[in-house]
Design a protein around this motif. Structure first.
Motif, short mmCIF file in Angstrom:
data_model
loop_
_atom_site.label_atom_id
_atom_site.label_comp_id
_atom_site.label_asym_id
_atom_site.label_seq_id
_atom_site.Cartn_x
_atom_site.Cartn_y
_atom_site.Cartn_z
N LYS A 438 0.71 -1.26 0.01
CA LYS A 438 -0.15 -0.07 -0.02
C LYS A 438 0.89 1.25 -0.02
CE LYS A 438 -3.95 -0.28 2.60
NZ LYS A 438 -4.69 -0.55 3.70
N ASN A 439 1.90 1.20 1.08
CA ASN A 439 2.46 2.54 1.04
C ASN A 439 3.50 2.60 -0.18
OD1 ASN A 439 1.76 2.92 3.44
ND2 ASN A 439 3.06 1.82 4.57
N LEU A 440 4.07 1.57 -0.63
CA LEU A 440 4.92 1.70 -2.08
C LEU A 440 4.19 2.20 -2.90
CD1 LEU A 440 7.85 1.03 -2.46
CD2 LEU A 440 7.17 -1.30 -3.48
N LEU A 441 2.97 1.76 -3.29
CA LEU A 441 2.10 2.16 -4.54
C LEU A 441 1.85 3.88 -4.09
CD1 LEU A 441 0.48 1.79 -6.83
CD2 LEU A 441 -1.51 0.98 -5.33
N GLN A 442 1.63 4.02 -2.96
CA GLN A 442 1.03 5.53 -2.68
C GLN A 442 2.55 6.38 -3.10
OE1 GLN A 442 -2.13 6.72 -1.73
NE2 GLN A 442 -0.77 8.44 -2.83
N GLU A 443 3.70 5.84 -2.59
CA GLU A 443 4.90 6.71 -2.85
C GLU A 443 4.99 6.87 -4.36
OE1 GLU A 443 8.46 4.64 -1.61
OE2 GLU A 443 9.25 5.71 -3.31
N LYS A 444 4.86 5.83 -5.03
CA LYS A 444 5.02 5.74 -6.58
C LYS A 444 4.19 6.53 -7.23
CE LYS A 444 7.98 1.79 -6.90
NZ LYS A 444 8.25 0.53 -7.23
N ILE A 445 2.83 6.56 -6.84
CA ILE A 445 1.77 7.25 -7.40
C ILE A 445 2.22 8.79 -7.29
CG2 ILE A 445 -0.63 7.95 -7.36
CD1 ILE A 445 -0.37 5.38 -8.67
N ASP A 446 2.61 8.99 -6.18
CA ASP A 446 3.13 10.53 -5.93
C ASP A 446 4.20 10.90 -6.89
OD1 ASP A 446 0.91 10.78 -4.25
OD2 ASP A 446 2.46 10.35 -2.33
N ARG A 447 5.27 10.05 -6.84
CA ARG A 447 6.29 10.29 -8.04
C ARG A 447 5.85 10.65 -9.51
NH1 ARG A 447 10.30 5.56 -6.42
NH2 ARG A 447 11.34 6.14 -8.23
N ILE A 448 4.74 9.84 -9.87
CA ILE A 448 4.38 9.91 -11.23
C ILE A 448 3.62 11.19 -11.14
CG2 ILE A 448 2.44 8.90 -12.70
CD1 ILE A 448 3.18 6.14 -11.56
N GLN A 450 4.42 13.81 -9.82
CA GLN A 450 5.63 14.62 -9.70
C GLN A 450 6.38 14.75 -11.35
OE1 GLN A 450 6.23 16.79 -7.43
NE2 GLN A 450 4.50 15.84 -6.24
N GLY A 451 5.98 14.03 -12.03
CA GLY A 451 6.53 13.77 -13.38
C GLY A 451 7.44 12.55 -13.85
N GLU A 452 7.73 11.69 -12.89
CA GLU A 452 8.23 10.50 -13.07
C GLU A 452 7.54 9.50 -13.95
OE1 GLU A 452 11.20 8.35 -10.25
OE2 GLU A 452 10.64 9.98 -8.92
N ARG A 453 8.26 8.80 -14.75
CA ARG A 453 7.34 7.88 -15.53
C ARG A 453 8.09 6.33 -15.55
NH1 ARG A 453 4.14 10.72 -15.00
NH2 ARG A 453 2.97 12.07 -16.50
N ASP A 454 7.01 5.44 -16.03
CA ASP A 454 7.68 3.95 -16.25
C ASP A 454 8.15 3.51 -14.80
OD1 ASP A 454 7.99 1.85 -17.53
OD2 ASP A 454 9.89 2.38 -18.52
N LEU A 455 7.74 3.53 -13.55
CA LEU A 455 7.70 3.03 -12.24
C LEU A 455 7.17 1.68 -12.34
CD1 LEU A 455 7.54 6.30 -10.08
CD2 LEU A 455 9.38 5.45 -11.08
N TYR A 456 7.68 0.62 -11.79
CA TYR A 456 7.19 -0.40 -11.41
C TYR A 456 7.91 -1.40 -10.27
CZ TYR A 456 10.58 -1.90 -15.11
OH TYR A 456 11.73 -2.23 -15.79
#
Ligand code: SAM
Length: 456
Positions: A438-448, A450-456
């Motif tokens: 849950k936490n990892l997903l939230q963190e990555k959604i926030d990064r997306i 902010q403009g980051e792409r292609d996170l998995y």
């Protein structure tokens, strides 16, 4: 590998199965237990309305438990319509007289940019078979050109390949070029029908075509995708044959089909549907998808735009896990979409733009996914199957799907659409059981965001 008499006998023996037989099979299918060939034959033979309802119900449940609400989206890209074969059913057959072409590197990149503009990240390249005009070097250069094409919104991340059966050496070259799944439809497993449908050209050799996956796997490709062109022969025979082929590969190489495609015969240039005696009805088609879902719960099922919007909507519920969207089935078709200049291989029935498909999927409770993570993490072949069978697919693929959907909303959607996706993600995050995920997903959604792409 495909013992015809064995299949004929199975279909004969199971004609008069009892209600208790069917009940017992459905109970076992409900628990995702392995079904025997006889079990699958009994399900294929069943015509009883209540049994069919039950088959659909269990297929829906299995689909939900294993794949959740995700539907992976892809598009075909036709590279060349040169063809040395004379497949009776195909618009590209050699005897059809039209001006043939293949895309240049520049044209490929133009097509890819148009596909990227629609949001696509995953392509299936398609080509007729022609050792002179469309040799393996051309295909390899095309793959390289696709992976090198960048747009404002990124690039194609996975190229699956649907080209004719070839040699171990050529499969090795495809593997080295970084392909995802190698897809090849057997068209029909019924040898006499196969020979009638493929009267000449390299594809006329049933055994060479049937053993293509052996060579692909020996060449290092461990994700192979099978399919039958439903409408050429009795669908009951074909589904059983698909199962035998899958089991044969599992036994020999430790991994079976990554996906099964379920194309249904469509009208094409130079053929009349009325001349094919085994056309599959809509009801039979739904039954095929549901029974495949029960028989091989962990194998993806791919549905194309050959089917109408209504049919797609229904069979997605019974087990389909990947669909194409916004497809053109002609060489250069995306560029020429406006004036429909390109020659299609067959007619498509769902002409909606990808954005409409995505919106409709979301409205009906699905999560469209542009995820390509497994392939890029090396989770292919048996490693993917282990993930699927361990039930971890939900924890891995679910969050990855949401990340790609967030990217899609930001890059292709308006404010209203982005709001819908944000709400969806908020709802889905709450449902994730593991706190760390849950936490990892939230963190990555926030990064997306902010403009980051292609996170998995
Ligand atoms: N040339 C390669 C081969 O022979 O395997 C690639 C196949 S072709 C580009 C993709 C698929 O389109 C074929 O395998 C066939 O199943 C399907 N197809 C051909 N004609 C069709 C038709 N009239 N209706 C629906 N699907 C068709």
């Amino acid at each position: 590998m495909i013992n015809h008499n064995y299949i004929y006998n199975l279909l004969e023996e199971t004609k008069n199965a009892t209600k208790e037989d069917v009940r017992d099979i459905l109970d076992r299918a409900n628990n995702k237990e392995d079904l025997s060939h006889r079990d699958i034959a009994i399900l294929l033979q069943s015509e009883d309305e209540n049994d069919l309802k039950e088959i659909f119900k269990i297929a829906r449940k299995i689909k939900n438990e294993i794949y959740g609400k995700r539907i992976v989206i892809f598009a075909p890209l036709y590279l060349s319509d040169y063809c040395a074969n004379n497949c009776v059913y195909c618009g590209y057959k050699r005897e059809n007289n039209f001006k043939r072409r293949k895309l240049t590197r520049q044209e490929i990149q133009e097509e890819v940019k148009l596909l990227e503009k629609m949001g696509h990240k995953r392509l299936a390249i398609e080509a007729g078979e022609d050792p002179i005009n469309c040799d393996i070097e051309y295909i390899l250069e095309a793959i390289e050109a696709i992976y090198e094409t960048y747009n404002d919104n990124g690039k194609i991340r996975r190229v699956n390949v649907n080209i004719a059966a070839t040699t171990v050496d050529n499969y090795r070259k495809l593997k080295d070029a970084g392909i995802g799944t190698y897809i090849l439809f057997q068209e029909t497993y019924h040898k006499p029908t196969y020979e009638k449908m493929h009267p000449n050209g390299p594809k006329a050799n049933y055994d060479y075509h049937l053993t293509a996956f052996n060579r692909a796997i020996e060449g290092g490709i461990d994700d192979v995708g099978a399919g039958v062109l439903f409408g050429l022969y009795d669908y009951k025979f074909e589904v059983l044959a698909l199962m035998l082929h899958n089991e044969y590969l599992e036994k020999k190489y430790g991994v079976g089909f990554h996906t099964i495609s379920v194309p249904r015969l469509k009208k094409a240039e130079g053929m009349e549907l009325s001349l094919f005696p085994h056309i599959v009805t809509d009801d039979e088609f739904k039954k095929i998808v549901a029974i495949i879902r029960l028989a091989v719960p962990f194998t993806g099922i791919i549905l194309s735009t050959r089917e109408t919007y209504e049919m797609r909507k229904e069979v997605i519920e019974y087990g389909v896990s990947q669909i194409s969207a916004g497809s053109c089935t002609g060489v250069g078709g995306y560029k020429e979409n406006e004036d429909r200049k390109s020659k299609s291989q067959f007619e498509v029935a769902d002409n909606r733009k990808p954005f409409e498909v995505i919106k409709e999927l979301i409205d009906s409770g699905h999560i469209p996914s542009y995820c390509t993570a497994c392939y890029r993490m090396g989770r292919t072949g048996d490693r993917f199957m282990q993930l699927a069978k361990s039930g971890q697919i939900q924890n891995v693929c679910g969050p990855n799907a949401l990340m790609t959907l967030m990217e899609y909303a930001l890059d292709y959607g308006n404010k209203d659409f982005q709001d819908v996706i944000n709400q969806m993600i908020d709802r889905e995050i709450v449902n994730i059981e593991r706190e760390d995920i849950k936490n990892l997903l939230q963190e990555k959604i926030d990064r997306i965001k902010q403009g980051e792409r292609d996170l998995y």
